[in-house]
Design a protein around this motif. Structure first.
Motif, PDB file in Angstrom:
ATOM      1  N   ASP A  85      -7.386   6.643  -5.622  1.00  0.00           N
ATOM      2  CA  ASP A  85      -6.287   7.501  -5.183  1.00  0.00           C
ATOM      3  C   ASP A  85      -5.395   6.808  -4.164  1.00  0.00           C
ATOM      4  O   ASP A  85      -4.267   7.233  -3.932  1.00  0.00           O
ATOM      5  CB  ASP A  85      -6.846   8.791  -4.593  1.00  0.00           C
ATOM      6  N   PHE A  86      -5.916   5.743  -3.494  1.00  0.00           N
ATOM      7  CA  PHE A  86      -5.096   5.039  -2.506  1.00  0.00           C
ATOM      8  C   PHE A  86      -4.263   3.946  -3.170  1.00  0.00           C
ATOM      9  O   PHE A  86      -3.075   3.811  -2.900  1.00  0.00           O
ATOM     10  CB  PHE A  86      -5.997   4.435  -1.404  1.00  0.00           C
ATOM     11  N   GLY A  94     -13.439  -5.262   0.947  1.00  0.00           N
ATOM     12  CA  GLY A  94     -13.823  -4.730   2.256  1.00  0.00           C
ATOM     13  C   GLY A  94     -12.786  -3.811   2.873  1.00  0.00           C
ATOM     14  O   GLY A  94     -12.953  -3.363   4.013  1.00  0.00           O
ATOM     15  N   TYR A  95     -11.712  -3.511   2.165  1.00  0.00           N
ATOM     16  CA  TYR A  95     -10.653  -2.618   2.696  1.00  0.00           C
ATOM     17  C   TYR A  95     -11.198  -1.200   2.726  1.00  0.00           C
ATOM     18  O   TYR A  95     -11.666  -0.668   1.708  1.00  0.00           O
ATOM     19  CB  TYR A  95      -9.417  -2.716   1.805  1.00  0.00           C
ATOM     20  N   ASP A  96     -11.173  -0.562   3.893  1.00  0.00           N
ATOM     21  CA  ASP A  96     -11.884   0.717   4.062  1.00  0.00           C
ATOM     22  C   ASP A  96     -11.086   1.947   3.626  1.00  0.00           C
ATOM     23  O   ASP A  96     -11.559   3.066   3.751  1.00  0.00           O
ATOM     24  CB  ASP A  96     -12.321   0.879   5.518  1.00  0.00           C
ATOM     25  N   LYS A  97      -9.871   1.751   3.115  1.00  0.00           N
ATOM     26  CA  LYS A  97      -9.058   2.915   2.718  1.00  0.00           C
ATOM     27  C   LYS A  97      -9.114   3.224   1.232  1.00  0.00           C
ATOM     28  O   LYS A  97      -8.440   4.131   0.756  1.00  0.00           O
ATOM     29  CB  LYS A  97      -7.601   2.711   3.143  1.00  0.00           C
ATOM     30  N   ARG A 157      -5.171  11.260  -8.488  1.00  0.00           N
ATOM     31  CA  ARG A 157      -3.954  11.666  -7.796  1.00  0.00           C
ATOM     32  C   ARG A 157      -4.159  12.839  -6.840  1.00  0.00           C
ATOM     33  O   ARG A 157      -3.274  13.621  -6.613  1.00  0.00           O
ATOM     34  CB  ARG A 157      -2.836  12.016  -8.795  1.00  0.00           C
ATOM     35  N   SER A 158      -5.351  12.955  -6.299  1.00  0.00           N
ATOM     36  CA  SER A 158      -5.527  13.954  -5.254  1.00  0.00           C
ATOM     37  C   SER A 158      -4.926  13.473  -3.943  1.00  0.00           C
ATOM     38  O   SER A 158      -4.652  14.257  -3.043  1.00  0.00           O
ATOM     39  CB  SER A 158      -7.020  14.263  -5.069  1.00  0.00           C
ATOM     40  N   THR A 159      -4.726  12.150  -3.823  1.00  0.00           N
ATOM     41  CA  THR A 159      -4.053  11.584  -2.651  1.00  0.00           C
ATOM     42  C   THR A 159      -2.561  11.524  -2.918  1.00  0.00           C
ATOM     43  O   THR A 159      -2.133  11.035  -3.965  1.00  0.00           O
ATOM     44  CB  THR A 159      -4.568  10.167  -2.370  1.00  0.00           C
ATOM     45  N   LEU A 160      -1.783  12.041  -1.999  1.00  0.00           N
ATOM     46  CA  LEU A 160      -0.337  12.115  -2.206  1.00  0.00           C
ATOM     47  C   LEU A 160       0.306  10.739  -2.141  1.00  0.00           C
ATOM     48  O   LEU A 160      -0.108   9.878  -1.344  1.00  0.00           O
ATOM     49  CB  LEU A 160       0.294  13.022  -1.147  1.00  0.00           C
ATOM     50  N   THR A 161       1.315  10.539  -2.941  1.00  0.00           N
ATOM     51  CA  THR A 161       2.097   9.307  -2.921  1.00  0.00           C
ATOM     52  C   THR A 161       3.440   9.621  -2.282  1.00  0.00           C
ATOM     53  O   THR A 161       4.252  10.346  -2.838  1.00  0.00           O
ATOM     54  CB  THR A 161       2.320   8.773  -4.346  1.00  0.00           C
ATOM     55  N   TYR A 162       3.644   9.111  -1.096  1.00  0.00           N
ATOM     56  CA  TYR A 162       4.851   9.432  -0.344  1.00  0.00           C
ATOM     57  C   TYR A 162       5.967   8.443  -0.687  1.00  0.00           C
ATOM     58  O   TYR A 162       5.696   7.273  -0.988  1.00  0.00           O
ATOM     59  CB  TYR A 162       4.573   9.375   1.152  1.00  0.00           C
TER      60      TYR A 162
END
Length: 563
Positions: A26-27, A44-47, A57-62
């Motif tokens: 989602d990121f 290793g990227y924590d996001k 797509r539960s994470t918004l795309t701004y």
């Protein structure tokens, strides 16, 4: 292989581009298969935010910030017309002291609105459009059949009209045959008389020749002249054959007699969810009828008014003894002097445009509008006096008569006539009770568009409505709803008329108003403005105009009471 193959392409992993997708970041917004998930998060990227592919797509795309392209716009500045800004913009000098709103909140709010409207469109609005479309399709499907029925009705009416014409023709043929027999009898009788005289002349000549041949003295000396006996010739008989005078065929009158086609009318009913096509609209009653004009007639006391010739002319009669003809603008066309010492008690117009008027006698006078030429009176039964009348749509004459013959004194009777021939007698109801009052009060009469007979019987304080067969339908004795302080006297109707929607209008003179009823006798409303004072006689002309005369006055008021 995908266990649920479809006609669409299967979603593939964005990294290996071959395996079927299993997860979604989602990121980073990438599709991942099971094997590539490990490689994707190995940096290793924590996001990183991994979700099942169906929950992507539960994470918004701004959107990117216009001022700081490297950052996403996660806020709205309410003070700057809701422009999108990033976190850096918030701390900038340009937006110091402004009001900010997180885009995610607006996103959630609008998403709920869209979800609700989607449900509304799918479950309510779209089915309604389907219903309307289905109804229109049905109307189109039935259109030919409905118009065929209409054409069949017109043809049926034409057949009935032809039958009536054939009956009239056969009746006239029979009448001509009877006249012919009488004509032949008169001529033959005269011929027989002449032949007898001729035979006597021949015998006389024989006798005279015998005397001339004889030598006897006495017959010659005693001879008396025979010429003088036969010298006076009989009157020469000249019997003229009967003549047929055809009535001029007026196409407009014939069209009105045949029937009427109500024009196509479409109407829409305002509704948020439904569009409908109701029955053709009718003229609505005005909340406040308006006085259009006043026509001065010059009559000393106006008695009766009536429209004629498709409502384009207005006839009036009064105590001046003549009948005046006006156009709808109130201009006098001509005045027709009545051929009687008596004042007309009622007037009517037949289907040919001829004027009929009653007087205090046993006959109805007939004259023309243009020339005032007498066309011959209509005589009635001994002891009967016609008072009020009207001409029906079929050309019959409905006449109220007072019977004053011997024991029948003060009887009131309604008759339907064709010329002088009585076709129908209407006097009693099914229980043998009189339908009308026996008083000599006026009983104005008219025919409604549904062929009901409508009578304003002032002596009975009621409007009496009968069907075409003379059977009582209903009586109206005044409005019994909420009482009015302005209408405190008993309802006593005088003039009566009907309009194009089969409404009945009757004058309530004592209460200075006009009652409007529907064809079933239901009270609709009053006309009680327009400065009415003792309204008396009524008629409806073209353009939904009501003409009203007032008791003992000389003018006619033009009132518009329909939209």
């Amino acid at each position: 292989m995908d266990p649920n193959p479809s006609a669409q392409d299967l979603h593939r992993c964005d990294l290996c581009e071959t395996a079927i997708v299993h997860s979604y970041c989602d990121f980073c917004h990438v599709n991942l298969c099971k094997l590539c998930v490990v490689d994707h998060i190995s940096d290793g990227y924590d996001k990183h935010k991994l979700v099942p592919f169906k929950e992507r797509r539960s994470t918004l795309t701004y959107p990117k910030c216009g001022t700081h392209p490297q950052k996403s716009s996660e806020f709205q500045c309410k003070s700057c017309n809701n422009i999108l800004i990033c976190s850096s913009c918030i701390t900038s000098e340009q937006h110091r002291g402004h009001i900010f709103l997180e885009i995610s909140e607006e996103y959630k709010t609008m998403k709920k609105v869209i979800e609700k409207e989607t449900e509304e469109l799918e479950n309510r609005i779209s089915p309604k459009y389907e219903e309307i479309a289905h109804d229109l399709i049905n109307q189109l499907t039935n259109l030919d059949g409905e118009y065929e029925e209409l054409t069949t009705e017109i043809c049926k009416q034409g057949e009935q009209l032809h039958q009536q014409i054939d009956i009239i023709i056969n009746k006239m043929k029979t009448e001509i045959s009877e006249i012919k027999i009488n004509h032949r009898y008169i001529l033959q009788k005269q011929l027989d008389k002449i032949e007898q005289i001729q035979s006597a002349i021949k015998q006389t000549l024989l006798n005279m020749n015998e005397i001339l041949k004889s030598t006897e003295v006495s017959p010659i000396i005693e001879y008396s002249s025979k010429v003088r006996e036969f010298n006076k010739l009989p009157l020469k008989l000249k019997a003229s054959k009967p003549a047929f005078i055809p009535k001029p065929i007026n196409q407009e009158v014939l069209y009105d007699l045949f029937g009427q086609i109500i024009p196509l009318s479409t109407n829409t009913e305002e509704n948020v969810l439904k569009l409908s096509l109701p029955k053709p609209s009718v003229g609505e009653l005005l909340d406040e009828p308006e006085l259009v004009a006043t026509i001065e007639t010059g009559h000393e006391k106006l008695h009766k008014i009536i429209t004629c010739l498709n409502g384009e002319k207005l006839l009036t009669s009064g105590e001046s003894g003549d009948i005046k003809c006006y156009n709808n603008q109130g201009l006098l066309i001509n005045a027709i002097k009545t051929h009687s010492w008596y004042i007309p008690t009622d007037i009517a117009v037949d289907v040919y445009g001829d004027i009929l008027y009653t007087t205090d006698s046993s006959r109805i006078f007939v004259t023309t509008v243009k020339t005032a030429q007498i066309k011959g009176p209509i005589f009635f039964e001994l002891g009967s006096q016609p008072i009020n009348m009207c001409v029906t749509s079929t050309g019959d004459l409905l006449v109220f008569k007072y019977i004053t013959f011997l024991y029948m004194t003060n009887q009131c009777q309604l008759g339907r006539y064709s010329g002088s021939n009585l076709k129908q007698k209407i006097q009693f109801d099914d229980d043998g009770k009189p339908l009308f009052s026996r008083t000599r009060d006026m009983k104005y009469i008219t025919e409604n568009r549904n062929h009901d007979i409508c009578v304003a019987d002032s002596g009975a304080y009621s409007v009496v409505v009968l069907n075409q067969d003379g059977k009582l339908r209903w009586r109206y004795t005044g409005y019994t709803g909420i009482p009015s302080i302005n209408k405190i006297k008993s309802f006593k109707p005088f003039g009566i008329t009907t309009d194009s929607q089969s409404r009945i209008l009757t004058a309530d003179s004592d209460n200075h108003c006009i009652h409007i009823l529907d064809q079933s006798g239901k009270f609709l409303r009053y006309i009680d403005n327009c400065d009415l004072k003792n309204p008396y006689s009524l008629c409806v002309g073209t353009g939904h105009i009501l003409f009203v005369s007032e008791c003992n006055q000389s003018h006619v008021k033009k009132i518009r009471y329909l939209r």
